[in-house]
Scaffold this motif. Structure first.
Motif, PDB file in Angstrom:
ATOM      1  N   UNK A   8      27.248  80.114  55.709  1.00 62.50           N
ATOM      2  CA  UNK A   8      28.034  79.526  57.004  1.00 62.50           C
ATOM      3  C   UNK A   8      28.535  77.960  56.681  1.00 62.50           C
ATOM      4  N   UNK A   9      28.298  77.390  55.518  1.00 61.77           N
ATOM      5  CA  UNK A   9      28.772  76.143  55.203  1.00 61.77           C
ATOM      6  C   UNK A   9      30.257  76.436  54.968  1.00 61.77           C
ATOM      7  N   UNK A  10      30.851  75.140  54.834  1.00 59.59           N
ATOM      8  CA  UNK A  10      32.249  75.257  54.289  1.00 59.59           C
ATOM      9  C   UNK A  10      32.867  73.596  54.774  1.00 59.59           C
ATOM     10  N   UNK A  11      34.125  73.633  54.684  1.00 57.35           N
ATOM     11  CA  UNK A  11      35.002  72.471  54.827  1.00 57.35           C
ATOM     12  C   UNK A  11      35.675  72.567  56.196  1.00 57.35           C
ATOM     13  N   UNK A  12      35.320  71.430  56.929  1.00 58.50           N
ATOM     14  CA  UNK A  12      35.993  71.552  58.406  1.00 58.50           C
ATOM     15  C   UNK A  12      36.490  69.914  58.608  1.00 58.50           C
ATOM     16  N   UNK A  38      18.967  68.802  56.139  1.00 57.08           N
ATOM     17  CA  UNK A  38      20.095  68.213  55.322  1.00 57.08           C
ATOM     18  C   UNK A  38      19.849  67.148  54.342  1.00 57.08           C
ATOM     19  N   UNK A  39      20.634  67.156  53.474  1.00 56.90           N
ATOM     20  CA  UNK A  39      20.579  66.014  52.449  1.00 56.90           C
ATOM     21  C   UNK A  39      21.979  66.038  51.951  1.00 56.90           C
ATOM     22  N   UNK A  40      22.288  64.489  52.154  1.00 57.44           N
ATOM     23  CA  UNK A  40      23.637  63.862  51.817  1.00 57.44           C
ATOM     24  C   UNK A  40      23.363  63.085  50.581  1.00 57.44           C
ATOM     25  N   UNK A  41      24.469  63.095  49.632  1.00 58.71           N
ATOM     26  CA  UNK A  41      24.428  62.365  48.356  1.00 58.71           C
ATOM     27  C   UNK A  41      23.828  61.172  48.355  1.00 58.71           C
ATOM     28  N   UNK A  42      22.710  60.761  47.775  1.00 56.66           N
ATOM     29  CA  UNK A  42      21.974  59.582  47.847  1.00 56.66           C
ATOM     30  C   UNK A  42      21.185  59.110  48.662  1.00 56.66           C
ATOM     31  N   UNK A  92      24.140  68.894  52.182  1.00 53.19           N
ATOM     32  CA  UNK A  92      23.712  70.428  51.841  1.00 53.19           C
ATOM     33  C   UNK A  92      22.601  70.473  52.901  1.00 53.19           C
ATOM     34  N   UNK A  93      22.922  71.644  53.713  1.00 51.81           N
ATOM     35  CA  UNK A  93      22.026  71.985  54.826  1.00 51.81           C
ATOM     36  C   UNK A  93      21.127  73.351  54.293  1.00 51.81           C
ATOM     37  N   UNK A 113      20.675  76.254  49.669  1.00 49.70           N
ATOM     38  CA  UNK A 113      21.247  75.220  50.457  1.00 49.70           C
ATOM     39  C   UNK A 113      22.897  75.812  50.664  1.00 49.70           C
ATOM     40  N   UNK A 114      23.362  75.107  51.654  1.00 50.61           N
ATOM     41  CA  UNK A 114      24.798  75.497  52.035  1.00 50.61           C
ATOM     42  C   UNK A 114      25.379  74.279  52.166  1.00 50.61           C
ATOM     43  N   UNK A 115      26.740  74.087  51.520  1.00 48.60           N
ATOM     44  CA  UNK A 115      27.444  72.927  51.803  1.00 48.60           C
ATOM     45  C   UNK A 115      28.280  72.658  52.760  1.00 48.60           C
TER      46      UNK A 115
END
Length: 120
Positions: A8-12, A38-42, A92-93, A113-115
């Protein structure tokens, strides 16, 4: 062995919404709480929301009023409905199994995970 699969992830664009789904490989929902991280970069992985088998929920302050966690025990599914998305929600969730008492405590079971990417 427990397997969790997110989708279900995606670009929004900012202000938009997405519905994330997670399915488990076997019927574990009756006994365990489920959570979304969730984990964001860094950054460290952080709890977004958790839900007990009887529907009690907890949310991170940053998503309260915007995200809703739910579950369907008959389908072995847990969902995260997101709305009013912000660029800082980009991450990433991950779906998780755990225990929810005063706080949510994760077991060491994770999906791939899903981005989710939110543009400004």
């Amino acid at each position: 062995q427990v397997q969790l699969v997110e989708s279900g992830g995606g670009f929004v664009q900012a202000g938009g919404s997405l519905r994330l789904s997670c399915t488990a490989s076997r019927s574990i929902f009756g006994a365990n709480a489920m959570g979304w991280y969730r984990q964001a970069p860094g950054k460290q992985r952080e709890l977004v929301a958790g839900i007990t088998s009887d529907g009690r929920t907890t949310y991170a302050d940053s998503v309260k009023g915007r995200f809703t966690i739910s579950r369907d025990n008959a389908k072995n599914m847990v969902y995260l409905q997101t709305s009013s998305l912000k660029p800082e929600d980009t991450a990433v969730y991950y779906c998780n199994i755990g225990v929810l008492r005063t706080t949510y405590l994760p077991f060491d079971y994770w999906g791939q995970g899903t981005q989710v990417t939110v543009s400004s």
